[in-house]
Design a protein around this motif. Structure first.
Motif, PDB file in Angstrom:
ATOM      1  N   GLY A 149     -42.157   7.808 -14.892  1.00 18.81           N
ATOM      2  CA  GLY A 149     -43.531   8.525 -14.984  1.00 18.81           C
ATOM      3  C   GLY A 149     -44.195   8.507 -16.205  1.00 18.81           C
ATOM      4  N   VAL A 150     -43.876   7.738 -17.272  1.00 13.73           N
ATOM      5  CA  VAL A 150     -44.420   7.739 -18.544  1.00 13.73           C
ATOM      6  C   VAL A 150     -45.538   6.565 -18.542  1.00 13.73           C
ATOM      7  CG1 VAL A 150     -43.972   7.227 -20.757  1.00 13.73           C
ATOM      8  CG2 VAL A 150     -42.533   8.714 -19.631  1.00 13.73           C
ATOM      9  N   ASP A 151     -46.718   6.928 -18.785  1.00 15.52           N
ATOM     10  CA  ASP A 151     -47.754   5.789 -18.659  1.00 15.52           C
ATOM     11  C   ASP A 151     -47.982   5.255 -20.105  1.00 15.52           C
ATOM     12  OD1 ASP A 151     -48.466   6.363 -16.162  1.00 15.52           O
ATOM     13  OD2 ASP A 151     -49.705   8.137 -16.816  1.00 15.52           O
ATOM     14  N   LYS A 152     -47.847   6.009 -21.164  1.00 15.36           N
ATOM     15  CA  LYS A 152     -47.982   5.344 -22.462  1.00 15.36           C
ATOM     16  C   LYS A 152     -46.714   5.259 -23.102  1.00 15.36           C
ATOM     17  CE  LYS A 152     -50.284   6.088 -26.900  1.00 15.36           C
ATOM     18  NZ  LYS A 152     -49.943   6.848 -27.819  1.00 15.36           N
ATOM     19  N   TYR A 153     -46.422   3.745 -23.268  1.00 17.92           N
ATOM     20  CA  TYR A 153     -45.086   3.440 -23.702  1.00 17.92           C
ATOM     21  C   TYR A 153     -45.316   2.262 -24.884  1.00 17.92           C
ATOM     22  CZ  TYR A 153     -45.306   0.266 -20.008  1.00 17.92           C
ATOM     23  OH  TYR A 153     -45.630  -0.945 -18.996  1.00 17.92           O
ATOM     24  N   SER A 154     -46.444   1.950 -25.094  1.00 17.09           N
ATOM     25  CA  SER A 154     -46.886   0.910 -26.091  1.00 17.09           C
ATOM     26  C   SER A 154     -46.465   1.337 -27.561  1.00 17.09           C
ATOM     27  CB  SER A 154     -48.136   0.415 -25.894  1.00 17.09           C
ATOM     28  OG  SER A 154     -48.856   1.353 -26.290  1.00 17.09           O
ATOM     29  N   ASP A 155     -46.429   2.688 -27.632  1.00 16.78           N
ATOM     30  CA  ASP A 155     -46.073   2.917 -29.116  1.00 16.78           C
ATOM     31  C   ASP A 155     -44.435   2.958 -29.384  1.00 16.78           C
ATOM     32  OD1 ASP A 155     -45.798   5.169 -27.485  1.00 16.78           O
ATOM     33  OD2 ASP A 155     -46.488   6.745 -28.857  1.00 16.78           O
ATOM     34  N   ILE A 156     -43.600   2.753 -28.309  1.00 22.23           N
ATOM     35  CA  ILE A 156     -42.264   2.354 -28.765  1.00 22.23           C
ATOM     36  C   ILE A 156     -42.013   1.232 -29.334  1.00 22.23           C
ATOM     37  CG2 ILE A 156     -39.848   2.460 -27.341  1.00 22.23           C
ATOM     38  CD1 ILE A 156     -41.290   4.001 -25.082  1.00 22.23           C
ATOM     39  N   GLY A 157     -41.066   1.155 -30.341  1.00 22.18           N
ATOM     40  CA  GLY A 157     -40.949   0.227 -31.067  1.00 22.18           C
ATOM     41  C   GLY A 157     -39.891  -0.971 -30.366  1.00 22.18           C
ATOM     42  N   THR A 158     -39.731  -2.164 -30.652  1.00 21.33           N
ATOM     43  CA  THR A 158     -39.137  -3.125 -30.481  1.00 21.33           C
ATOM     44  C   THR A 158     -38.594  -3.731 -31.341  1.00 21.33           C
ATOM     45  OG1 THR A 158     -40.639  -4.555 -29.781  1.00 21.33           O
ATOM     46  CG2 THR A 158     -40.001  -3.449 -27.893  1.00 21.33           C
ATOM     47  N   ILE A 159     -36.930  -3.896 -31.541  1.00 17.00           N
ATOM     48  CA  ILE A 159     -36.386  -4.513 -32.583  1.00 17.00           C
ATOM     49  C   ILE A 159     -35.300  -5.381 -32.196  1.00 17.00           C
ATOM     50  CG2 ILE A 159     -34.749  -4.231 -34.767  1.00 17.00           C
ATOM     51  CD1 ILE A 159     -36.023  -1.433 -34.681  1.00 17.00           C
ATOM     52  N   VAL A 160     -35.444  -6.758 -32.593  1.00 23.06           N
ATOM     53  CA  VAL A 160     -34.232  -7.585 -32.207  1.00 23.06           C
ATOM     54  C   VAL A 160     -33.272  -7.720 -33.212  1.00 23.06           C
ATOM     55  CG1 VAL A 160     -33.642 -10.086 -31.931  1.00 23.06           C
ATOM     56  CG2 VAL A 160     -35.994  -9.438 -31.127  1.00 23.06           C
ATOM     57  N   ALA A 161     -32.000  -7.194 -32.844  1.00 26.24           N
ATOM     58  CA  ALA A 161     -30.786  -7.024 -33.650  1.00 26.24           C
ATOM     59  C   ALA A 161     -29.539  -7.278 -32.812  1.00 26.24           C
ATOM     60  CB  ALA A 161     -30.715  -5.559 -33.954  1.00 26.24           C
ATOM     61  N   ASP A 162     -28.489  -8.202 -33.509  1.00 23.07           N
ATOM     62  CA  ASP A 162     -27.370  -8.678 -32.761  1.00 23.07           C
ATOM     63  C   ASP A 162     -26.293  -8.138 -33.531  1.00 23.07           C
ATOM     64  OD1 ASP A 162     -25.369 -10.168 -31.995  1.00 23.07           O
ATOM     65  OD2 ASP A 162     -26.790 -11.941 -31.362  1.00 23.07           O
ATOM     66  N   VAL A 163     -25.207  -7.932 -33.124  1.00 21.60           N
ATOM     67  CA  VAL A 163     -24.068  -7.494 -33.900  1.00 21.60           C
ATOM     68  C   VAL A 163     -23.147  -8.670 -34.339  1.00 21.60           C
ATOM     69  CG1 VAL A 163     -23.304  -5.555 -32.406  1.00 21.60           C
ATOM     70  CG2 VAL A 163     -22.460  -7.778 -31.822  1.00 21.60           C
ATOM     71  N   ASN A 164     -23.679 -10.197 -34.042  1.00 19.09           N
ATOM     72  CA  ASN A 164     -23.198 -11.118 -34.835  1.00 19.09           C
ATOM     73  C   ASN A 164     -24.069 -11.441 -35.885  1.00 19.09           C
ATOM     74  OD1 ASN A 164     -20.808 -11.314 -33.049  1.00 19.09           O
ATOM     75  ND2 ASN A 164     -22.251 -12.268 -31.538  1.00 19.09           N
ATOM     76  N   ASP A 165     -24.927 -10.697 -36.188  1.00 17.66           N
ATOM     77  CA  ASP A 165     -26.029 -11.138 -37.251  1.00 17.66           C
ATOM     78  C   ASP A 165     -26.229  -9.881 -38.179  1.00 17.66           C
ATOM     79  OD1 ASP A 165     -28.127 -11.811 -38.982  1.00 17.66           O
ATOM     80  OD2 ASP A 165     -29.621 -12.368 -37.313  1.00 17.66           O
ATOM     81  N   MET A 166     -25.535  -9.818 -39.250  1.00 14.93           N
ATOM     82  CA  MET A 166     -25.382  -8.787 -40.047  1.00 14.93           C
ATOM     83  C   MET A 166     -26.880  -8.409 -40.587  1.00 14.93           C
ATOM     84  SD  MET A 166     -24.181  -6.027 -41.097  1.00 14.93           S
ATOM     85  CE  MET A 166     -22.409  -6.500 -40.545  1.00 14.93           C
ATOM     86  N   HIS A 167     -27.717  -9.421 -40.936  1.00 11.29           N
ATOM     87  CA  HIS A 167     -29.096  -9.357 -41.775  1.00 11.29           C
ATOM     88  C   HIS A 167     -29.822  -8.562 -40.613  1.00 11.29           C
ATOM     89  CE1 HIS A 167     -32.595  -9.940 -43.905  1.00 11.29           C
ATOM     90  NE2 HIS A 167     -33.132 -10.765 -42.993  1.00 11.29           N
ATOM     91  N   SER A 168     -29.650  -8.968 -39.132  1.00 15.45           N
ATOM     92  CA  SER A 168     -30.501  -8.083 -38.242  1.00 15.45           C
ATOM     93  C   SER A 168     -30.178  -6.523 -37.952  1.00 15.45           C
ATOM     94  CB  SER A 168     -30.342  -8.961 -36.955  1.00 15.45           C
ATOM     95  OG  SER A 168     -29.234  -8.628 -36.341  1.00 15.45           O
TER      96      SER A 168
END
Length: 114
Positions: A56-75
């Motif tokens: 029941g959380v209406d406002k979630y657009s301020d939650i960040g999203t990050i692409v990160a992969d354990v096989n990619d140390m730079h990420s």
């Protein structure tokens, strides 16, 4: 730049979804900047939407999203550089059996947090 207080890494997995759910509930009452990280941006966004609807959380657009992969140390370094702390789910030697990766992740985290 330390943009987030917390990053939930592995947020699309079984345990990660539980953490994301609790973070959504907590963010109803507490002011915290946070993000969910995973290998797939689409999956990360889906988990946030699905769990926000469930709790029941209406406002979630301020939650960040990050692409990160354990096989990619730079990420991983990029993810760590954006957060003050990290909930690094699934990064134990038992999960990956790769002590070299674990040492590298710890080093990246310590370097970016100081």
């Amino acid at each position: 730049m330390k943009q987030f207080d917390i990053v939930v890494f592995g947020g699309t997995g079984y345990t990660g979804e539980h953490v994301v759910r609790e973070m959504l509930l907590t963010s109803k009452e507490e002011t915290v900047t946070w993000a969910v990280a995973g290998r797939s941006l689409d999956k990360v966004k889906h988990v946030i939407r699905k769990l926000a609807d469930e709790v029941g959380v209406d406002k979630y657009s301020d939650i960040g999203t990050i692409v990160a992969d354990v096989n990619d140390m730079h990420s991983i370094e990029q993810m760590c550089s954006q957060t003050k702390t990290s909930d690094q789910l699934r990064w134990t030697v038992l999960s990956f059996g790769d002590a070299k990766w674990l040492r590298g992740a710890l080093q990246a985290m310590l370097t970016t947090l100081t």
